[in-house]
Design an enzyme around this catalytic site. Structure first.
Site, PDB file in Angstrom:
ATOM      1  N   HIS A   1     -11.607  -4.765  -8.886  1.00 63.25           N
ATOM      2  CA  HIS A   1     -11.728  -5.948  -8.044  1.00 63.25           C
ATOM      3  C   HIS A   1     -12.913  -5.776  -7.094  1.00 63.25           C
ATOM      4  O   HIS A   1     -13.623  -4.756  -7.122  1.00 63.25           O
ATOM      5  CB  HIS A   1     -10.422  -6.239  -7.303  1.00 63.25           C
ATOM      6  CG  HIS A   1      -9.914  -5.090  -6.478  1.00 63.25           C
ATOM      7  ND1 HIS A   1     -10.576  -4.609  -5.381  1.00 63.25           N
ATOM      8  CD2 HIS A   1      -8.803  -4.316  -6.613  1.00 63.25           C
ATOM      9  CE1 HIS A   1      -9.894  -3.604  -4.858  1.00 63.25           C
ATOM     10  NE2 HIS A   1      -8.823  -3.394  -5.599  1.00 63.25           N
TER      11      HIS A   1
ATOM     12  N   HIS B   1     -13.446  -2.475  -5.119  1.00 63.17           N
ATOM     13  CA  HIS B   1     -14.090  -1.392  -5.871  1.00 63.17           C
ATOM     14  C   HIS B   1     -15.598  -1.631  -5.944  1.00 63.17           C
ATOM     15  O   HIS B   1     -16.394  -0.707  -5.863  1.00 63.17           O
ATOM     16  CB  HIS B   1     -13.573  -1.340  -7.314  1.00 63.17           C
ATOM     17  CG  HIS B   1     -12.114  -1.041  -7.463  1.00 63.17           C
ATOM     18  ND1 HIS B   1     -11.220  -1.958  -7.960  1.00 63.17           N
ATOM     19  CD2 HIS B   1     -11.394   0.074  -7.195  1.00 63.17           C
ATOM     20  CE1 HIS B   1     -10.013  -1.422  -8.005  1.00 63.17           C
ATOM     21  NE2 HIS B   1     -10.087  -0.185  -7.527  1.00 63.17           N
TER      22      HIS B   1
ATOM     23  N   CYS C   1       5.324   8.011  -0.544  1.00 61.85           N
ATOM     24  CA  CYS C   1       4.810   6.663  -0.831  1.00 61.85           C
ATOM     25  C   CYS C   1       4.039   6.731  -2.136  1.00 61.85           C
ATOM     26  O   CYS C   1       2.997   7.387  -2.202  1.00 61.85           O
ATOM     27  CB  CYS C   1       3.901   6.141   0.284  1.00 61.85           C
ATOM     28  SG  CYS C   1       3.136   4.559  -0.179  1.00 61.85           S
TER      29      CYS C   1
ATOM     30  N   CYS D   1       0.347   5.465  -1.910  1.00 59.65           N
ATOM     31  CA  CYS D   1      -0.651   6.458  -1.478  1.00 59.65           C
ATOM     32  C   CYS D   1      -0.628   7.685  -2.378  1.00 59.65           C
ATOM     33  O   CYS D   1      -1.510   8.517  -2.286  1.00 59.65           O
ATOM     34  CB  CYS D   1      -0.372   6.934  -0.055  1.00 59.65           C
ATOM     35  SG  CYS D   1      -0.449   5.670   1.209  1.00 59.65           S
TER      36      CYS D   1
ATOM     37  N   CYS E   1       5.552   2.600   4.748  1.00 55.96           N
ATOM     38  CA  CYS E   1       4.161   3.052   4.831  1.00 55.96           C
ATOM     39  C   CYS E   1       3.315   1.909   5.379  1.00 55.96           C
ATOM     40  O   CYS E   1       3.334   0.814   4.830  1.00 55.96           O
ATOM     41  CB  CYS E   1       3.661   3.447   3.441  1.00 55.96           C
ATOM     42  SG  CYS E   1       1.882   3.724   3.409  1.00 55.96           S
TER      43      CYS E   1
ATOM     44  N   HIS F   1       1.217   0.311   2.759  1.00 52.54           N
ATOM     45  CA  HIS F   1       1.926  -0.327   1.643  1.00 52.54           C
ATOM     46  C   HIS F   1       3.254  -0.893   2.119  1.00 52.54           C
ATOM     47  O   HIS F   1       4.320  -0.484   1.634  1.00 52.54           O
ATOM     48  CB  HIS F   1       2.144   0.674   0.499  1.00 52.54           C
ATOM     49  CG  HIS F   1       0.879   1.218  -0.057  1.00 52.54           C
ATOM     50  ND1 HIS F   1       0.362   2.443   0.328  1.00 52.54           N
ATOM     51  CD2 HIS F   1       0.003   0.691  -0.947  1.00 52.54           C
ATOM     52  CE1 HIS F   1      -0.778   2.635  -0.317  1.00 52.54           C
ATOM     53  NE2 HIS F   1      -1.020   1.598  -1.086  1.00 52.54           N
TER      54      HIS F   1
ATOM     55  N   LYS G   1      -7.011  -6.094   3.513  1.00 53.29           N
ATOM     56  CA  LYS G   1      -7.942  -5.390   2.658  1.00 53.29           C
ATOM     57  C   LYS G   1      -7.794  -5.931   1.234  1.00 53.29           C
ATOM     58  O   LYS G   1      -6.695  -6.236   0.797  1.00 53.29           O
ATOM     59  CB  LYS G   1      -7.587  -3.904   2.696  1.00 53.29           C
ATOM     60  CG  LYS G   1      -8.436  -3.024   1.833  1.00 53.29           C
ATOM     61  CD  LYS G   1      -7.794  -1.637   1.710  1.00 53.29           C
ATOM     62  CE  LYS G   1      -8.395  -0.873   0.552  1.00 53.29           C
ATOM     63  NZ  LYS G   1      -7.665   0.345   0.213  1.00 53.29           N
TER      64      LYS G   1
ATOM     65  N   LYS H   1      -5.379  -4.774  -5.303  1.00 47.89           N
ATOM     66  CA  LYS H   1      -4.525  -5.402  -6.309  1.00 47.89           C
ATOM     67  C   LYS H   1      -3.243  -5.876  -5.640  1.00 47.89           C
ATOM     68  O   LYS H   1      -2.831  -7.024  -5.795  1.00 47.89           O
ATOM     69  CB  LYS H   1      -4.219  -4.378  -7.391  1.00 47.89           C
ATOM     70  CG  LYS H   1      -3.444  -4.982  -8.536  1.00 47.89           C
ATOM     71  CD  LYS H   1      -2.957  -3.895  -9.476  1.00 47.89           C
ATOM     72  CE  LYS H   1      -2.024  -4.488 -10.503  1.00 47.89           C
ATOM     73  NZ  LYS H   1      -0.866  -3.629 -10.711  1.00 47.89           N
TER      74      LYS H   1
HETATM   75 ZN   LIG Z   1       1.313   4.156   1.228  1.00 51.05          ZN
END
Ligand SMILES: [Zn+2]
Length: 509
Positions: free
Chosen positions: A18, A21, A126, A129, A143, A146, A294, A297
Site C-alpha cells: 500500500h 510501503h 500482540c 507487532c 496494544c 493495534h 497511519k 492494511k
Molecule cells: Zn501491536
C-alpha cells in the site's frame, strides 16, 4: 565517494503493498539514486519478511500453505516496485535458503557468547507487532498500535536473549556515534528507553511452525524479529561469502518510526553478541496519515497504490510523496479526497505549469532564435542562483532531508521562470533583429539552459524517467550526468529537441 550500502525494512507478508510501503521505498530509492549520482558504488536492498504467526494465520485464512501465500505476496510487492521504478540491487525473502543459513549461523554465534538461555515466558503477545508486551505498554488492555486486535495471553517455553547485558554497551555506542539513530527525535526516544534499563527478550517461539528452526532446539523456531533483522547481513553473504566484508557494515537502515526499538536496540545488541560491526545509521522516517490514522492494511483506506501510480505516472507520485511527506516527520491529510486533491493540484501547478512549461518555453525559444545550441555554462545572475541551489540541495540530500532537496530544485525552477519573465527573450530577439548585440540573448538563453540542466541533475533521483526526458530535450545524450560531470556535459549539448510534453494535463491524456 566510496561504497554505500542501504536497506529498507523488509515488508511483512500479510497483505498487499500500500501507499505506506511506497513512501518508504520511494524515499530509499531517491537516496540510492542520489548516492549513485555522487559516484558511490551503491548496494540497495529491499525484501520480504515472510515468517511468523501473522503470516501463518493469514495463509490459513486464505486456504493456502504459508509458502504459496508468501510467493504470491512477494510477486505483488515486486510488481509494485517495478511500477514505481525502484532501483534495488537485491530483493531478499526470509524464506530463502541463503537467509536460513545465515540466521542459523548468527544464532549459534550468539549462543557461543553465552547470551541465550531457556526460560518460560508468561505474558501478553500482540500478533500485530509480533512482540511480547508488558502491562505498561498496553492501553486499556490493548496494544496501542493495534487497538482493533485481540491481545493474547501466552505461556510458553522460550529461549531468551540476554539483552539486559547490553544496556551499558548500547548507551556507550549511542554516545560515541551520535549519528547512529536519526533524526534527533527518534534518538531521544531510544535513549530514554534504554536508560531505563533493558529486560531480556525472547529469541525463539515454541508454538510457531512457520519459521527457521532454532539451532540448538529444533522444537522451537527463531523469533520472527531475530529472523527478520538478520536479512541485512544474510543478503550480503553472511557468514562465509567473501563479498560480505566488502558490503557490511551498512551505511543506512531506513525504517518506519514504529520499529526503531527493534533496529536501534535489539539489532545492535544481537550484532555485538555475535561480534559483528554495527551499521552506521538507522533512520526512522515518519508516516503519511489519513484522517489521523497511519496508512496500513488494518487501518483500511480506499487508496489503491497501482491506481495512484496510473493517475499521473510513477514519477508524479514519487514527486508528490517526497515533496509532501517530510522525510524526518509525518504528513497528515484530512481524508482520501484531500489527499487526491493535493496530488492533482501539485501535478498541475508544480509539474505541468512550473516545470513542464519552463522546459517547453526555453527549449522552443532556443530552437527558434539560435541555430547552434545555447552555451549552458554562460555566466550571470541565474547561473549564480543555480550554483547556490545545487549547493543547498546537496547539503540537504547528504543529510537525508529529501523534501528540502526537492524544495531547493523547485526554488530554482521558480527563479528560472522569473528570469524568463524579466529578460523577455522574445523582446531581446526582436531588438537583435533591429541591430542590438546578440550577446545579451546568448547569455540569457545559455543561463536558462544551464539552470534547467542543473535542475535535471537535481530531479534525477526523484523523477528518473522525466529527468531523462528533460535531458534529451536540452540536447543531451543518454542518461542525465552525475554531479561531477554536469559542467562538462553542459558544454557538449547538441541542438535542443523541442516538442516533448513532459507533463500532459489530465484532459489531454
Ligand atoms: Zn501491536
Amino acid at each position: 565517494m566510496g561504497r554505500f550500502y542501504l536497506t529498507t525494512a523488509i515488508d511483512y507478508s500479510n497483505g498487499e503493498p500500500h501507499l505506506g510501503h511506497a513512501v518508504e521505498k520511494i524515499g530509499a530509492d531517491v537516496i540510492a539514486r542520489y548516492r549513485r549520482a555522487c559516484g558511490d558504488d551503491v548496494h540497495f536492498l529491499i525484501g520480504m519478511d515472510e515468517h511468523g504467526q501473522k503470516v501463518e494465520r493469514e495463509a490459513a485464512k486464505n486456504d493456502r500453505s504459508p509458502s504459496e501465500w508468501v510467493d504470491a505476496i512477494a510477486e505483488a510487492f515486486q510488481e509494485a516496485w517495478r511500477r514505481l521504478t525502484i532501483s534495488h540491487d537485491d530483493f531478499i525473502r526470509t524464506s530463502e535458503e541463503r537467509h536460513r543459513r545465515g540466521v542459523t549461523h548468527l544464532m549459534r554465534r550468539i549462543a557461543e557468547n553465552d547470551d541465550l538461555y531457556p526460560a518460560t515466558y508468561e505474558g501478553h503477545y500482540c500478533a500485530g507487532c509480533e512482540a511480547f508486551k508488558k502491562d505498561d505498554e498496553l492501553e486499556d488492555g490493548q496494544c496501542p498500535l493495534h487497538p482493533q486486535r485481540e491481545i493474547e495471553w501466552t505461556e510458553e517455553a522460550n529461549w531468551f536473549f540476554r539483552l539486559s547485558e547490553y544496556t551499558e554497551p548500547l548507551l556507550r555506542h549511542y554516545e560515541v556515534n551520535p549519528d547512529f539513530i536519526r533524526p534527533a527525535k527518534r534518538r531521544n526516544e531510544i535513549l530514554r528507553f534504554v536508560e531505563a534499563g533493558l529486560d531480556d527478550i525472547s529469541a525463539s517461539r515454541s508454538r510457531i511452525r512457520w519459521g527457521i528452526p532454532f539451532p540448538s532446539d529444533e522444537a522451537h523456531t527463531v523469533y520472527v524479529w531475530f529472523d527478520a533483522l538478520s536479512n541485512y547481513i544474510t543478503a550480503v553473504g553472511y557468514p562465509d561469502d567473501p563479498a560480505f566484508d566488502g558490503r557490511w557494515p551498512a551505511d543506512l537502515h531506513i525504517i518506519g518510526k514504529d520499529i526503531t526499538r527493534f533496529h536501534c536496540v535489539y539489532w545492535p545488541a544481537m550484532l555485538m553478541a555475535a561480534g559483528i560491526e554495527l551499521p552506521a545509521t538507522v533512520w526512522g522516517h515518519g508516516f503519511l496519515n489519513i484522517g489521523g490514522a497511519k496508512l496500513s492494511k488494518s487501518g483500511g483506506t480506499e487508496l489503491d497504490l497501482l491506481e495512484l501510480v496510473a493517475r499521473h505516472g510513477p514519477d508524479a507520485l514519487r514527486y508528490f510523496l517526497t515533496r509532501e511527506v517530510p522525510w524526518d516527520g509525518d504528513r497528515d491529510y484530512a481524508s482520501v479526497n484531500d489527499f487526491i486533491e493535493q496530488f492533482d493540484r501539485r501535478y498541475t501547478t508544480d509539474l505541468a505549469n512550473d516545470l513542464g512549461n519552463l522546459v517547453n518555453r526555453v527549449v522552443s525559444m532556443v530552437a527558434k532564435y539560435r541555430e547552434a545550441p545555447a552555451d549552458g555554462s554562460a555566466a550571470g545572475p541565474l547561473a549564480e542562483r543555480a550554483a547556490r541551489a545545487l549547493e543547498g540541495y546537496r547539503d540537504a540530500m547528504d543529510a537525508y532531508l529529501l523534501h528540502r532537496g526537492l524544495a531547493a530544485a523547485f526554488d530554482l525552477i521558480a527563479a528560472s521562470n522569473a528570469f524568463v519573465d524579466e529578460m523577455k527573450p522574445w523582446a531581446l530577439a526582436k531588438a537583435e533583429r533591429e541591430g542590438a548585440d546578440p550577446a545579451v540573448l546568448d547569455a540569457t538563453l545559455g543561463q536558462l539552459i544551464g539552470a534547467i540542466g542543473t535542475t535535471t541533475a537535481m530531479l534525477t533521483p526523484f523523477m528518473p524517467t522525466k529527468a531523462a526526458d528533460m535531458w534529451r530535450a536540452l540536447g543531451g545524450d543518454g542518461e542525465p550526468p552525475a554531479f561531477d560531470e554536469l559542467e562538462t556535459s553542459m558544454r557538449t549539448l547538441e541542438a535542443v529537441r523541442p516538442g516533448a510534453v513532459l507533463f500532459p494535463r489530465p484532459e489531454e491524456t
